[in-house]
Motif scaffolding. Structure first.
Motif, mmCIF file in Angstrom:
data_model
loop_
_atom_site.group_PDB
_atom_site.id
_atom_site.type_symbol
_atom_site.label_atom_id
_atom_site.label_comp_id
_atom_site.label_asym_id
_atom_site.label_seq_id
_atom_site.Cartn_x
_atom_site.Cartn_y
_atom_site.Cartn_z
ATOM 1 N N GLY A 1 0.833 -1.202 -0.115
ATOM 2 C CA GLY A 1 0.032 -0.024 0.058
ATOM 3 C C GLY A 1 0.894 1.122 -0.122
ATOM 4 O O GLY A 1 2.175 1.226 0.411
ATOM 5 N N GLY A 2 0.277 2.345 -0.553
ATOM 6 C CA GLY A 2 0.901 3.574 -0.597
ATOM 7 C C GLY A 2 2.074 3.562 -1.639
ATOM 8 O O GLY A 2 2.848 4.729 -1.500
ATOM 9 N N VAL A 3 2.082 2.974 -2.570
ATOM 10 C CA VAL A 3 3.204 3.004 -3.556
ATOM 11 C C VAL A 3 2.849 3.933 -4.602
ATOM 12 O O VAL A 3 3.456 4.589 -5.279
ATOM 13 C CB VAL A 3 3.593 1.734 -4.215
ATOM 14 N N GLY A 4 1.562 4.351 -4.725
ATOM 15 C CA GLY A 4 0.894 5.597 -5.575
ATOM 16 C C GLY A 4 0.096 4.953 -6.857
ATOM 17 O O GLY A 4 -0.139 5.836 -7.606
ATOM 18 N N LYS A 5 -0.555 3.693 -6.467
ATOM 19 C CA LYS A 5 -1.577 3.213 -7.551
ATOM 20 C C LYS A 5 -2.792 4.341 -7.640
ATOM 21 O O LYS A 5 -2.867 4.437 -8.919
ATOM 22 C CB LYS A 5 -2.180 1.847 -7.287
ATOM 23 N N THR A 6 -3.284 4.589 -6.671
ATOM 24 C CA THR A 6 -4.592 5.420 -6.968
ATOM 25 C C THR A 6 -4.260 6.769 -7.445
ATOM 26 O O THR A 6 -4.940 7.519 -8.380
ATOM 27 C CB THR A 6 -5.096 5.833 -5.421
ATOM 28 N N THR A 7 -2.827 7.403 -7.274
ATOM 29 C CA THR A 7 -2.673 8.697 -7.520
ATOM 30 C C THR A 7 -2.215 8.463 -9.036
ATOM 31 O O THR A 7 -2.787 9.256 -9.801
ATOM 32 C CB THR A 7 -1.181 9.149 -6.910
ATOM 33 N N ASP A 82 -8.576 0.008 -6.554
ATOM 34 C CA ASP A 82 -8.617 -0.929 -5.194
ATOM 35 C C ASP A 82 -9.387 -2.035 -5.110
ATOM 36 O O ASP A 82 -10.261 -2.226 -4.324
ATOM 37 C CB ASP A 82 -8.483 0.002 -3.929
ATOM 38 N N LYS A 110 -3.908 -4.095 -5.116
ATOM 39 C CA LYS A 110 -2.416 -4.500 -4.190
ATOM 40 C C LYS A 110 -2.181 -5.953 -4.583
ATOM 41 O O LYS A 110 -0.966 -6.348 -4.373
ATOM 42 C CB LYS A 110 -2.817 -4.562 -2.878
ATOM 43 N N MET A 129 9.565 4.447 -5.646
ATOM 44 C CA MET A 129 10.641 5.743 -6.104
ATOM 45 C C MET A 129 12.135 5.352 -5.784
ATOM 46 O O MET A 129 12.366 4.692 -4.862
ATOM 47 C CB MET A 129 10.129 7.006 -5.239
ATOM 48 N N LEU A 137 10.684 14.060 -3.074
ATOM 49 C CA LEU A 137 9.355 14.162 -2.253
ATOM 50 C C LEU A 137 9.513 14.471 -0.972
ATOM 51 O O LEU A 137 8.804 15.058 -0.186
ATOM 52 C CB LEU A 137 8.570 12.649 -2.775
ATOM 53 N N PRO A 167 5.923 6.469 -1.437
ATOM 54 C CA PRO A 167 5.426 8.001 -1.473
ATOM 55 C C PRO A 167 4.927 8.310 -0.234
ATOM 56 O O PRO A 167 4.780 9.317 0.454
ATOM 57 C CB PRO A 167 4.623 8.239 -2.742
ATOM 58 N N LEU A 168 3.726 7.255 0.389
ATOM 59 C CA LEU A 168 3.107 7.364 1.598
ATOM 60 C C LEU A 168 3.909 7.508 2.698
ATOM 61 O O LEU A 168 3.820 8.497 3.465
ATOM 62 C CB LEU A 168 2.280 6.365 1.742
ATOM 63 N N GLN A 171 6.015 10.977 2.683
ATOM 64 C CA GLN A 171 4.829 11.999 2.897
ATOM 65 C C GLN A 171 4.596 12.054 4.479
ATOM 66 O O GLN A 171 4.792 13.040 5.188
ATOM 67 C CB GLN A 171 3.673 11.628 2.031
ATOM 68 N N TYR A 208 -2.558 2.460 6.507
ATOM 69 C CA TYR A 208 -2.578 3.755 5.569
ATOM 70 C C TYR A 208 -4.151 4.417 5.782
ATOM 71 O O TYR A 208 -4.133 5.628 5.736
ATOM 72 C CB TYR A 208 -2.786 3.026 4.028
#
Ligand SMILES: Nc1ncnc2c1ncn2[C@@H]1O[C@H](COP(=O)(O)OP(=O)(O)OP(=O)(O)O)[C@@H](O)[C@H]1O
Ligand SMILES: [Mg+2]
Length: 226
Positions: A1-7, A82, A110, A129, A137, A167-168, A171, A208
């Motif tokens: 989770g948090g790798v940037g899929k939704t983004t 998701d 995921k 990244m 970032l 990225p999550l 951030q 997350y």
């Protein structure tokens, strides 16, 4: 989770939806489908996005028929964000061959095993990244610039090492440390470095959704290091 899929999916959606005759972005399907009547709510949203009208749906079978009627004569862009179970795809959008030629369906998940069905034409893996991009970032979140303040360069690099290119994580840790003095950074790093980086990332993957508001983000260091 948090790798940037939704983004990535949101970016693709906002830059392309105008080229289609109808479009819908269904977010957080995993969470919503677990709620009572979640799948029906998703179908209603899809229908509303595509037709501009509110539909009455009693069950998912009825929903699928209405969706078929709405998609069969329009080129549409539909994003299913998701997905965690194969069945969700069919329960929400029915059959792939109902879609008008030129339509696009994009799924994020995921669990890449869900994409091993022949209906899926192309799989894109969202990768972590690299070091430079991670530091950049992280710096945006902790300093509001693309690089760390001079005194914080080494400390920043050490924090970034613990983020695994997510990225999550960059951030959350960046915003937690923003405006804090060197001593706070050092003690946070001592805590972070006392536990394996993989564990920090695991906590983030797990936590997350609970980290979405600022209050929780600020608490993250404590959570990760307890
Ligand atoms: N390329 C990027 N640049 C800057 N920030 C990013 C980038 N990608 C993701 N983020 C940030 O990282 C966070 C997590 O991203 P996102 O929600 O897209 O991850 P995800 O892979 O969908 O996670 P999950 O599997 O939990 O749904 C978001 O706050 C997002 O703003
Ligand atoms: Mg997501």
């Amino acid at each position: 989770g948090g790798v940037g899929k939704t983004t990535v999916a949101k970016y693709v959606f906002t830059t392309n939806f105008r080229r289609f005759e109808g479009s819908s972005f269904l977010a957080n399907i995993q969470d919503i489908s677990q709620q009572p009547d979640g799948l029906i709510r998703l179908q209603k949203q899809l229908l509303y996005d595509l037709t501009g009208k509110k539909s009455k749906i009693q069950d998912t079978d009825e929903g699928i028929i209405k969706i078929r009627d709405a998609i069969c004569f329009k080129r549409v862009l539909v994003i299913l964000d998701d997905i965690d179970q194969q069945e969700q795809i069919h329960a929400i959008i029915g059959m792939k061959n109902w879609f008008c030629p030129g339509s696009k369906i994009i799924i994020t998940t995921k669990n890449s095993c869900l994409l091993k069905v022949q209906e899926i034409q192309k799989v894109h893996e969202v990768r972590e990244m690299g070091n430079d991009e991670s530091l950049e970032l992280f710096s945006w979140h902790s300093f509001g610039e693309d690089h760390p303040a001079d005194d914080y360069m080494e400390l920043s690099k050490r924090v970034v090492k613990h983020c695994g290119g997510l990225p999550l994580a960059l951030q959350v840790l960046g915003t937690s440390l923003r405006g804090k003095n060197i001593d706070v950074w050092k003690s946070a790093l001592d805590k972070l470095e006392a536990i394996p980086a993989s564990q920090v990332i695991k906590k983030l993957k797990f936590g997350y959704d609970s980290l979405k508001d600022d209050h929780d983000k600020n608490l993250f260091l404590d959570i990760a290091c307890f």
